[in-house]
Design an enzyme around this catalytic site. Structure first.
Site, short mmCIF file in Angstrom:
data_model
loop_
_atom_site.label_atom_id
_atom_site.label_comp_id
_atom_site.label_asym_id
_atom_site.label_seq_id
_atom_site.Cartn_x
_atom_site.Cartn_y
_atom_site.Cartn_z
N SER A 160 0.83 -1.20 0.00
CA SER A 160 0.00 0.00 0.00
C SER A 160 0.86 1.25 0.00
CB SER A 160 -0.88 -0.01 1.25
OG SER A 160 -1.44 1.25 1.48
N TYR A 195 -2.15 -0.28 10.16
CA TYR A 195 -2.33 -0.85 8.82
C TYR A 195 -1.04 -0.68 8.01
CZ TYR A 195 -3.85 -1.07 3.93
OH TYR A 195 -3.96 -1.37 2.59
P1 NAD Z 1 -11.50 -5.48 0.11
O1 NAD Z 1 -11.77 -5.37 1.57
O2 NAD Z 1 -12.62 -5.18 -0.84
O3 NAD Z 1 -10.90 -6.89 -0.25
C1 NAD Z 1 -10.18 -7.68 0.69
C2 NAD Z 1 -10.84 -9.04 0.75
O4 NAD Z 1 -10.10 -9.83 1.68
C3 NAD Z 1 -12.29 -8.98 1.25
O5 NAD Z 1 -13.17 -9.61 0.33
C4 NAD Z 1 -12.25 -9.74 2.57
O6 NAD Z 1 -13.43 -10.48 2.82
C5 NAD Z 1 -11.03 -10.61 2.41
N1 NAD Z 1 -10.45 -10.98 3.68
C6 NAD Z 1 -10.25 -10.20 4.77
N2 NAD Z 1 -9.73 -10.92 5.78
C7 NAD Z 1 -9.59 -12.19 5.31
C8 NAD Z 1 -9.12 -13.39 5.88
N3 NAD Z 1 -8.72 -13.44 7.15
N4 NAD Z 1 -9.11 -14.51 5.12
C9 NAD Z 1 -9.55 -14.49 3.84
N5 NAD Z 1 -10.02 -13.37 3.25
C10 NAD Z 1 -10.03 -12.24 3.97
O7 NAD Z 1 -10.26 -4.50 -0.15
P2 NAD Z 1 -9.58 -4.02 -1.51
O8 NAD Z 1 -9.73 -2.55 -1.57
O9 NAD Z 1 -10.01 -4.86 -2.65
O10 NAD Z 1 -8.05 -4.33 -1.16
C11 NAD Z 1 -7.36 -5.47 -1.64
C12 NAD Z 1 -5.92 -5.39 -1.19
O11 NAD Z 1 -5.30 -4.21 -1.68
C13 NAD Z 1 -5.74 -5.35 0.34
O12 NAD Z 1 -4.59 -6.08 0.66
C14 NAD Z 1 -5.51 -3.89 0.62
O13 NAD Z 1 -4.79 -3.69 1.80
C15 NAD Z 1 -4.74 -3.47 -0.61
N6 NAD Z 1 -4.85 -2.05 -0.93
C16 NAD Z 1 -6.03 -1.51 -1.35
C17 NAD Z 1 -6.09 -0.18 -1.66
C18 NAD Z 1 -7.36 0.47 -2.14
O14 NAD Z 1 -7.35 1.67 -2.36
N7 NAD Z 1 -8.45 -0.24 -2.34
C19 NAD Z 1 -4.95 0.63 -1.53
C20 NAD Z 1 -3.78 0.06 -1.09
C21 NAD Z 1 -3.73 -1.29 -0.81
#
Ligand code: NAD
Length: 328
Positions: free
Chosen positions: A128, A153
């Site tokens: 991130s 985080y």
């Molecule tokens: P999201 O919450 O929509 O997707 C994450 C998924 O992981 C969810 O469906 C959730 O149910 C699942 N999850 C959570 N805990 C879990 C566990 N213990 N076991 C199995 N599944 C689990 O989030 P996103 O925005 O799609 O983010 C995806 C990745 O990208 C994450 O790692 C997040 O930290 C990273 N990220 C996202 C952004 C953003 O802007 N969306 C920015 C930087 C990093």
């Protein structure tokens, strides 16, 4: 290719599953449908993917439980793993710091272990932009020192990057860490600014503006992120870290203006103090991703917001006059 996408029911993961299926791969999504936001939204994402292809498999499972993960990896023998499952969100991590470490750090160890033991040769892991914290220098480059995280985080994602390096160094896995910068688009998480603000503006409710409106984010459209992930999956790197951002940060007050234009409605602004954990700016230096991945963001924020609003109107139509707010 057989690909495991952890977090495949979520925002980025569900789009990635669709993209990989369209490219002809077989895809397994592992997700525990956690309640950080409404799991029904994730089930809806899964229904949409399932309709596209019979090469899609959903496994409900938790990355903090190593045994089922290990069994799945041994049974299927994945070629690659894209690890996106995490507890996301900066501010909520201040309320549940231990949970964020357990899911994001311990969970990542279990994913890396299961991959290693079952002979996976390559992993792409979500990091991130928050790892840069209060970086004094902009734009943020991959070799900037990570000495200033300001949320649990962010700290958990720094730990994930370190673990990725360990598994490359010790076991020779090909590991790519991707530092995503504020990703948005259809299916965006409801807790994130564009989605949250758009709903509030549509409903005529006040938009919370933390700080003086000058904080800036490098909003990156989902399809650009998918291009970057796919480019990482096509090549071998050993161990690399890449920023995936738009590289054009936009101020919060400008973001709200763009949403007002796209929605055709004025926003009511509720001014609030800046929040702990929030950084003043995120701004990706994408020269490394451009040179090594051919990464070039294509969707400017104005256009991306129009796509987002069109999706929001389809996914949950705004209550029309006299409709009583219901929709089928
Ligand atoms: P999201 O919450 O929509 O997707 C994450 C998924 O992981 C969810 O469906 C959730 O149910 C699942 N999850 C959570 N805990 C879990 C566990 N213990 N076991 C199995 N599944 C689990 O989030 P996103 O925005 O799609 O983010 C995806 C990745 O990208 C994450 O790692 C997040 O930290 C990273 N990220 C996202 C952004 C953003 O802007 N969306 C920015 C930087 C990093």
């Amino acid at each position: 290719m057989k690909v495991l996408v952890t977090g495949g029911a979520g925002f980025i993961g569900s789009h990635l599953c669709e993209r990989l299926l369209a490219a002809g791969h077989s895809v397994w999504a592992l997700d525990n449908l956690d309640p950080f936001y409404d799991p029904e939204i994730k089930r809806g994402n899964l229904r949409e993917i399932t309709r596209i292809s019979d090469r899609f498999h959903f496994v409900q499972g938790d990355i903090t439980e190593p045994e089922p993960l290990r069994r799945l990896c041994h049974e299927v023998r994945f070629d690659q793993v894209v690890h996106l499952a995490a507890r996301a969100g900066v501010r909520p991590s201040l309320e549940q710091p231990a949970l964020y470490q357990r899911v994001n750090v311990e969970g990542t160890v279990h994913v890396l272990e299961a991959a290693r033991e079952s002979g996976v040769r390559k992993l792409v892991l979500a990091s991130s932009s928050s790892v840069y914290g209060c970086n004094a220098k902009v734009p943020f480059a991959e070799d900037d020192p990570l000495t200033a995280p300001i949320s649990p985080y962010a700290a958990s994602k720094i730990a994930c990057e370190a673990l990725g390096h360990v598994y490359h160094h010790v076991y020779g896995l090909d590991v790519v860490m991707l530092r995503f910068f504020t990703v948005y688009g259809p299916r965006q998480r409801p807790d994130l600014a564009i989605h949250k603000f758009a709903r509030l503006i549509r409903e005529g409710r006040p938009v919370p503006v933390y700080g003086d409106g000058s904080s800036a984010r490098d909003y990156t459209f989902i399809t650009d992120i998918l291009d970057g992930i796919e480019a990482c999956m096509r090549q071998d790197f050993g161990f690399e870290i890449f920023n995936l951002g738009d590289s054009r940060p936009v101020r919060l007050d400008r973001l709200i203006e763009l949403l007002e234009q796209a929605l055709g409605r004025p926003a009511q602004r509720r001014w609030l103090p800046a929040q702990p954990g929030d950084v003043p700016i995120t701004y990706a230096d994408i020269r490394k991703a451009a040179a090594r991945l051919g990464y070039q963001p294509r969707v400017p924020l104005e256009e991306g917001i129009r796509h987002f609003v069109a999706w929001l109107d389809r996914a949950s139509p705004p209550p029309g006059p006299g409709s009583g707010g219901s929709s089928s």
